[in-house]
Design a protein around this motif. Sequence first.
Motif, PDB file in Angstrom:
ATOM      1  N   ALA A 200       0.846  -1.196   0.000  1.00 44.06           N
ATOM      2  CA  ALA A 200       0.000   0.000   0.000  1.00 44.06           C
ATOM      3  C   ALA A 200       0.882   1.246   0.000  1.00 44.06           C
ATOM      4  O   ALA A 200       0.566   2.246  -0.652  1.00 44.06           O
ATOM      5  CB  ALA A 200      -0.913  -0.004   1.218  1.00 44.06           C
ATOM      6  N   LEU A 201       2.022   1.165   0.688  1.00 45.97           N
ATOM      7  CA  LEU A 201       2.940   2.305   0.745  1.00 45.97           C
ATOM      8  C   LEU A 201       3.521   2.600  -0.631  1.00 45.97           C
ATOM      9  O   LEU A 201       3.507   3.752  -1.076  1.00 45.97           O
ATOM     10  CB  LEU A 201       4.083   2.011   1.726  1.00 45.97           C
ATOM     11  CG  LEU A 201       3.854   2.394   3.189  1.00 45.97           C
ATOM     12  CD1 LEU A 201       5.051   1.985   4.026  1.00 45.97           C
ATOM     13  CD2 LEU A 201       3.604   3.898   3.331  1.00 45.97           C
ATOM     14  N   THR A 202       4.022   1.558  -1.285  1.00 44.57           N
ATOM     15  CA  THR A 202       4.620   1.794  -2.600  1.00 44.57           C
ATOM     16  C   THR A 202       3.579   2.215  -3.623  1.00 44.57           C
ATOM     17  O   THR A 202       3.833   3.091  -4.449  1.00 44.57           O
ATOM     18  CB  THR A 202       5.360   0.534  -3.128  1.00 44.57           C
ATOM     19  OG1 THR A 202       4.871  -0.618  -2.420  1.00 44.57           O
ATOM     20  CG2 THR A 202       6.848   0.644  -2.928  1.00 44.57           C
ATOM     21  N   GLU A 203       2.400   1.609  -3.520  1.00 48.20           N
ATOM     22  CA  GLU A 203       1.332   1.982  -4.460  1.00 48.20           C
ATOM     23  C   GLU A 203       0.645   3.285  -4.078  1.00 48.20           C
ATOM     24  O   GLU A 203      -0.229   3.759  -4.793  1.00 48.20           O
ATOM     25  CB  GLU A 203       0.269   0.869  -4.520  1.00 48.20           C
ATOM     26  CG  GLU A 203       0.785  -0.433  -5.133  1.00 48.20           C
ATOM     27  CD  GLU A 203      -0.101  -1.619  -4.759  1.00 48.20           C
ATOM     28  OE1 GLU A 203      -1.278  -1.399  -4.417  1.00 48.20           O
ATOM     29  OE2 GLU A 203       0.407  -2.760  -4.790  1.00 48.20           O
ATOM     30  N   GLU A 204       1.011   3.815  -2.914  1.00 47.41           N
ATOM     31  CA  GLU A 204       0.347   5.018  -2.370  1.00 47.41           C
ATOM     32  C   GLU A 204      -1.163   4.865  -2.398  1.00 47.41           C
ATOM     33  O   GLU A 204      -1.902   5.738  -2.848  1.00 47.41           O
ATOM     34  CB  GLU A 204       0.808   6.285  -3.118  1.00 47.41           C
ATOM     35  CG  GLU A 204       2.313   6.480  -2.956  1.00 47.41           C
ATOM     36  CD  GLU A 204       2.774   7.904  -3.282  1.00 47.41           C
ATOM     37  OE1 GLU A 204       1.908   8.776  -3.481  1.00 47.41           O
ATOM     38  OE2 GLU A 204       3.988   8.118  -3.315  1.00 47.41           O
ATOM     39  N   ASP A 205      -1.623   3.710  -1.902  1.00 50.13           N
ATOM     40  CA  ASP A 205      -3.049   3.406  -1.834  1.00 50.13           C
ATOM     41  C   ASP A 205      -3.556   3.739  -0.430  1.00 50.13           C
ATOM     42  O   ASP A 205      -3.377   2.974   0.515  1.00 50.13           O
ATOM     43  CB  ASP A 205      -3.251   1.917  -2.172  1.00 50.13           C
ATOM     44  CG  ASP A 205      -4.718   1.520  -2.153  1.00 50.13           C
ATOM     45  OD1 ASP A 205      -5.526   2.195  -1.467  1.00 50.13           O
ATOM     46  OD2 ASP A 205      -5.058   0.530  -2.828  1.00 50.13           O
ATOM     47  N   SER A 206      -4.193   4.905  -0.319  1.00 50.88           N
ATOM     48  CA  SER A 206      -4.619   5.398   0.998  1.00 50.88           C
ATOM     49  C   SER A 206      -5.550   4.424   1.716  1.00 50.88           C
ATOM     50  O   SER A 206      -5.388   4.138   2.903  1.00 50.88           O
ATOM     51  CB  SER A 206      -5.315   6.754   0.868  1.00 50.88           C
ATOM     52  OG  SER A 206      -4.407   7.754   0.501  1.00 50.88           O
ATOM     53  N   ASN A 207      -6.528   3.900   0.970  1.00 50.79           N
ATOM     54  CA  ASN A 207      -7.504   2.998   1.584  1.00 50.79           C
ATOM     55  C   ASN A 207      -6.855   1.770   2.183  1.00 50.79           C
ATOM     56  O   ASN A 207      -7.118   1.404   3.316  1.00 50.79           O
ATOM     57  CB  ASN A 207      -8.527   2.537   0.536  1.00 50.79           C
ATOM     58  CG  ASN A 207      -9.754   3.422   0.578  1.00 50.79           C
ATOM     59  OD1 ASN A 207     -10.013   4.070   1.594  1.00 50.79           O
ATOM     60  ND2 ASN A 207     -10.484   3.458  -0.515  1.00 50.79           N
ATOM     61  N   LYS A 208      -6.002   1.154   1.375  1.00 48.19           N
ATOM     62  CA  LYS A 208      -5.343  -0.077   1.818  1.00 48.19           C
ATOM     63  C   LYS A 208      -4.407   0.219   2.982  1.00 48.19           C
ATOM     64  O   LYS A 208      -4.353  -0.529   3.957  1.00 48.19           O
ATOM     65  CB  LYS A 208      -4.550  -0.681   0.641  1.00 48.19           C
ATOM     66  CG  LYS A 208      -4.826  -2.155   0.418  1.00 48.19           C
ATOM     67  CD  LYS A 208      -4.426  -2.602  -0.970  1.00 48.19           C
ATOM     68  CE  LYS A 208      -3.031  -3.198  -1.017  1.00 48.19           C
ATOM     69  NZ  LYS A 208      -2.662  -3.582  -2.405  1.00 48.19           N
ATOM     70  N   LEU A 209      -3.698   1.344   2.875  1.00 49.97           N
ATOM     71  CA  LEU A 209      -2.759   1.695   3.944  1.00 49.97           C
ATOM     72  C   LEU A 209      -3.515   1.953   5.251  1.00 49.97           C
ATOM     73  O   LEU A 209      -3.071   1.531   6.329  1.00 49.97           O
ATOM     74  CB  LEU A 209      -1.936   2.936   3.554  1.00 49.97           C
ATOM     75  CG  LEU A 209      -0.865   3.319   4.578  1.00 49.97           C
ATOM     76  CD1 LEU A 209       0.189   2.232   4.724  1.00 49.97           C
ATOM     77  CD2 LEU A 209      -0.197   4.655   4.217  1.00 49.97           C
ATOM     78  N   ALA A 210      -4.653   2.622   5.143  1.00 44.39           N
ATOM     79  CA  ALA A 210      -5.408   3.013   6.343  1.00 44.39           C
ATOM     80  C   ALA A 210      -5.668   1.811   7.257  1.00 44.39           C
ATOM     81  O   ALA A 210      -5.474   1.897   8.470  1.00 44.39           O
ATOM     82  CB  ALA A 210      -6.724   3.683   5.951  1.00 44.39           C
ATOM     83  N   THR A 211      -6.085   0.689   6.647  1.00 45.29           N
ATOM     84  CA  THR A 211      -6.415  -0.457   7.495  1.00 45.29           C
ATOM     85  C   THR A 211      -5.181  -1.013   8.207  1.00 45.29           C
ATOM     86  O   THR A 211      -5.317  -1.663   9.235  1.00 45.29           O
ATOM     87  CB  THR A 211      -7.073  -1.596   6.684  1.00 45.29           C
ATOM     88  OG1 THR A 211      -6.257  -1.847   5.551  1.00 45.29           O
ATOM     89  CG2 THR A 211      -8.461  -1.219   6.228  1.00 45.29           C
ATOM     90  N   SER A 212      -3.991  -0.730   7.673  1.00 44.09           N
ATOM     91  CA  SER A 212      -2.800  -1.274   8.330  1.00 44.09           C
ATOM     92  C   SER A 212      -2.149  -0.291   9.309  1.00 44.09           C
ATOM     93  O   SER A 212      -1.275  -0.666  10.082  1.00 44.09           O
ATOM     94  CB  SER A 212      -1.777  -1.752   7.283  1.00 44.09           C
ATOM     95  OG  SER A 212      -1.207  -0.642   6.620  1.00 44.09           O
ATOM     96  N   ILE A 213      -2.568   0.951   9.300  1.00 48.58           N
ATOM     97  CA  ILE A 213      -1.995   1.915  10.251  1.00 48.58           C
ATOM     98  C   ILE A 213      -3.050   2.482  11.202  1.00 48.58           C
ATOM     99  O   ILE A 213      -2.764   3.371  12.002  1.00 48.58           O
ATOM    100  CB  ILE A 213      -1.264   3.090   9.535  1.00 48.58           C
ATOM    101  CG1 ILE A 213      -2.228   3.910   8.667  1.00 48.58           C
ATOM    102  CG2 ILE A 213      -0.088   2.573   8.709  1.00 48.58           C
ATOM    103  CD1 ILE A 213      -1.599   5.167   8.072  1.00 48.58           C
ATOM    104  N   SER A 214      -4.265   1.960  11.111  1.00 40.06           N
ATOM    105  CA  SER A 214      -5.340   2.438  11.988  1.00 40.06           C
ATOM    106  C   SER A 214      -6.218   1.273  12.412  1.00 40.06           C
ATOM    107  O   SER A 214      -6.777   0.572  11.577  1.00 40.06           O
ATOM    108  CB  SER A 214      -6.184   3.488  11.244  1.00 40.06           C
ATOM    109  OG  SER A 214      -7.463   3.596  11.817  1.00 40.06           O
ATOM    110  N   GLU A 215      -6.287   1.046  13.701  1.00 35.73           N
ATOM    111  CA  GLU A 215      -7.075  -0.087  14.230  1.00 35.73           C
ATOM    112  C   GLU A 215      -8.371   0.351  14.885  1.00 35.73           C
ATOM    113  O   GLU A 215      -9.223  -0.458  15.193  1.00 35.73           O
ATOM    114  CB  GLU A 215      -6.267  -0.838  15.294  1.00 35.73           C
ATOM    115  CG  GLU A 215      -5.167  -1.696  14.746  1.00 35.73           C
ATOM    116  CD  GLU A 215      -4.194  -2.123  15.836  1.00 35.73           C
ATOM    117  OE1 GLU A 215      -4.423  -1.765  17.021  1.00 35.73           O
ATOM    118  OE2 GLU A 215      -3.200  -2.788  15.493  1.00 35.73           O
ATOM    119  N   LYS A 216      -8.462   1.667  15.165  1.00 34.62           N
ATOM    120  CA  LYS A 216      -9.623   2.168  15.906  1.00 34.62           C
ATOM    121  C   LYS A 216     -10.289   3.286  15.111  1.00 34.62           C
ATOM    122  O   LYS A 216      -9.648   3.948  14.294  1.00 34.62           O
ATOM    123  CB  LYS A 216      -9.169   2.745  17.246  1.00 34.62           C
ATOM    124  CG  LYS A 216      -8.622   1.714  18.212  1.00 34.62           C
ATOM    125  CD  LYS A 216      -8.178   2.342  19.511  1.00 34.62           C
ATOM    126  CE  LYS A 216      -6.919   3.163  19.411  1.00 34.62           C
ATOM    127  NZ  LYS A 216      -5.720   2.350  19.165  1.00 34.62           N
TER     128      LYS A 216
END
Lengths: 456, 456
Positions: free
Chosen positions: A81-97
């Motif tokens: 998600a980081l390399t693709e700069e995919d905000s949606n995908k990244l969000a689930t991995s850096i936000s649990e709440k």
Amino acid sequence: MAQKPSIPKGTRDFSPAEVAKRDYIFETIRSEFKKFGFQPIETPSFENSSTLMGKYGEEGDRLIFKILNSGDFLRKADKNALTEEDSNKLATSISEKALRYDLTVPFARYVVQHQNEIEFPFKRYQIQPVWRADRPQKGRFREFYQCDADVVGSTSLWQEVEFVQLYDSVFSALKLDGVTIKINNRKVLSGFAEVIGESDKLIDFTVALDKLDKIGEEGVKKEMREKGISEDAISKIEPIFKLQGDFSEKLEGIKAILSSSETGMKGISELEFIQKAIENMPLKTASLDLDVTLARGLNYYTGAIYEVVAPEGVKMGSIGGGGRYDDLTGIFGLKNMSGIGISFGLDRIYLVLEELNLFPETVTQNTKVLFLNFGEKEALYAMKAVRNLRSENVIAELYPDDAKMGKQMKYADKRDIPFVVLAGDEEMAQKKFTLKHMKSGEQLVLNLDELIAKLQ
Amino acid sequence: MAQKPSIPKGTRDFSPAEVAKRDYIFETIRSEFKKFGFQPIETPSFENSSTLMGKYGEEGDRLIFKILNSGDFLRKADKNALTEEDSNKLATSISEKALRYDLTVPFARYVVQHQNEIEFPFKRYQIQPVWRADRPQKGRFREFYQCDADVVGSTSLWQEVEFVQLYDSVFSALKLDGVTIKINNRKVLSGFAEVIGESDKLIDFTVALDKLDKIGEEGVKKEMREKGISEDAISKIEPIFKLQGDFSEKLEGIKAILSSSETGMKGISELEFIQKAIENMPLKTASLDLDVTLARGLNYYTGAIYEVVAPEGVKMGSIGGGGRYDDLTGIFGLKNMSGIGISFGLDRIYLVLEELNLFPETVTQNTKVLFLNFGEKEALYAMKAVRNLRSENVIAELYPDDAKMGKQMKYADKRDIPFVVLAGDEEMAQKKFTLKHMKSGEQLVLNLDELIAKLQ
């Protein structure tokens, strides 16, 4: 470096007068909730994202505020998600709440999690803020309170009756007479779609019908055509637009339309039950009306649907709504738990009460008397009286500094404090207080007991 | 797929009984705040990050919950931070808002932002939740309420006096007799550091001294040595450890130590003022004590420092604290605005009241009477009575379904509802109700007026 302070868009600071008025509404609602046997619960402001995501549709998911994981959150981040700069995908991995979006899903989660501590039917109320990343606009905020009452664990229609009474009781207690409680039933809507042969287009059909108030009959038909509903079907529902009269008359009207639909007739019999009960127990100040176009996010509701509108002449959308839902807790693994609930729209009720000048004057009453400060000795004399007044529940204050009298008087005036007390050497020698009424200028010399009696 | 529901660590669900008890504490505190002339404000749950960051030290910054920007947040992300995988740097570019960490900084922001609408001195109270990404442990939560009262805009020592009275009034109203209000003054602490020749080590000195309760005299001295405070200095403060007696005697003791420090003597005269005033206006149930080791995050406070401890025998840290701060609003560009405030520790007060069994029984009282449901006709008869009882402020409910009587009785029992009403054909014919007391089994046959009178 000094920063120019501001708050995030869509949020609000509440001044003392605003808090007092809001508390008055909360207290009135809470008091009626309690009288009806509802019990309070509270849930955390943020939930695990998995509890909330996917419960409000795609649009809802986008409006949920996500909380960034603490610490070195990138360590566990989705590298793709980081390399693709995919905000949606990244969000689930850096936000649990995530901040709660409404009170209904947290309530369902609560019921399932605490099912062994709860006696069913469970009548709960909950008054807490919710957050939505909506585009802020007039009357729409990113942080706002919801006031919900729900019952889960019974399908009894007496509950449908009780919620009508609850709406009536709350708005009567708020002196907001003349609201209309509109009611409909999902089964009636399903029946309509069935008899016109468009059951598979139920949602499109009801979404269009729900707009009758706003876009009129022609608008509704146009939208139905656009959604692929046949001319034949549209002509069959013609009688819906022609419904006239009171609750019973309209009910007769739809009976004729729905006679061939078992589901539709079930909806009618439920509406009849409610109407009959309310006829037997008349409402205080509200009226109950049948509105067969009412849908309110249909997918959610399975039986009764409510919406409350402000008294005639007040331009304001719905000030409350709700309905029956048959499987709310199913998403968390607890099946067959029918529920029904209603909600009060605090911000809109506030605006209506303001517009109609219905807030009691006492609501924003603050300090009753300010003791002027003429120096250390005099201040001690005053503070002793202040202390006595407070224990008699009179809101009293001492001006903290021995500033010029004009400044102290101006402060009392600006703060709308109705009385000041002047007590200098003379008063102290006689154990008296000079009480001055700010508006009339009238002055009385009183002893402490007289002062307390006068201000109580 | 069904999810097993849970809540984020460090957060809590509150059951009806817990909410009722918490509300009792909130209501008691709020009522005293009001009597003292404090006015409520509310601020948004999240603030702009720039408002909060840098106000609580490095450790505090780490504990602030940050909210992820909505939508495609990576579009505006710091690309360097992304490639370097620097979480801290990235956070500031993908998060603009954060949950409030306390009520003090938002209050300072409020005062500066609304300074033209406010009359100073401004006495405000605020009761709202705050959030901290602390490691959860017994009694420490990630979401908890703060109850704060502050005055800004005056340096009058009468305010110091008033906050002592406020603490006394709140704990007396909660029937929590015998709390100790400890007081100290930052100037006394500065004086100590000055007379021992360690003014530049004021923080280290006071942090060590503050631990006297926990680590004892030897522990404090050891820590001071480790921080580089000289043996000579340590021997000079020896008398601090030997302070004995009541407030006045301890005050005499430190007067001797601080005679050469102007700042120290100023602190003593402030403490004397407060002591004399309280002597003239005795507290209801609390005692005021001088604790010259009290520091409580010293950097913040500039004058009085308060801490309240539970009655003897109850093992619980501080249940309240506060003090004077001279430049809170300076960070937002408003200079010379002295303030003083106190806070109540809701969660700890709750535990103390629970331990001492001080919650009034009425607090958790819910439904007074359950009408059993014997069918549609009987239920309507019951609902009419329920409606009458509710308008007389009796909490009454109808069991919604005509379930087996055993099931309905069991429900009343489990929910601790003290009375049930049975009304079948016979009662209906006579316009009567059979009222049964659940515990004693006693039964009375009453008409509606008698029923209302009995249950009121």
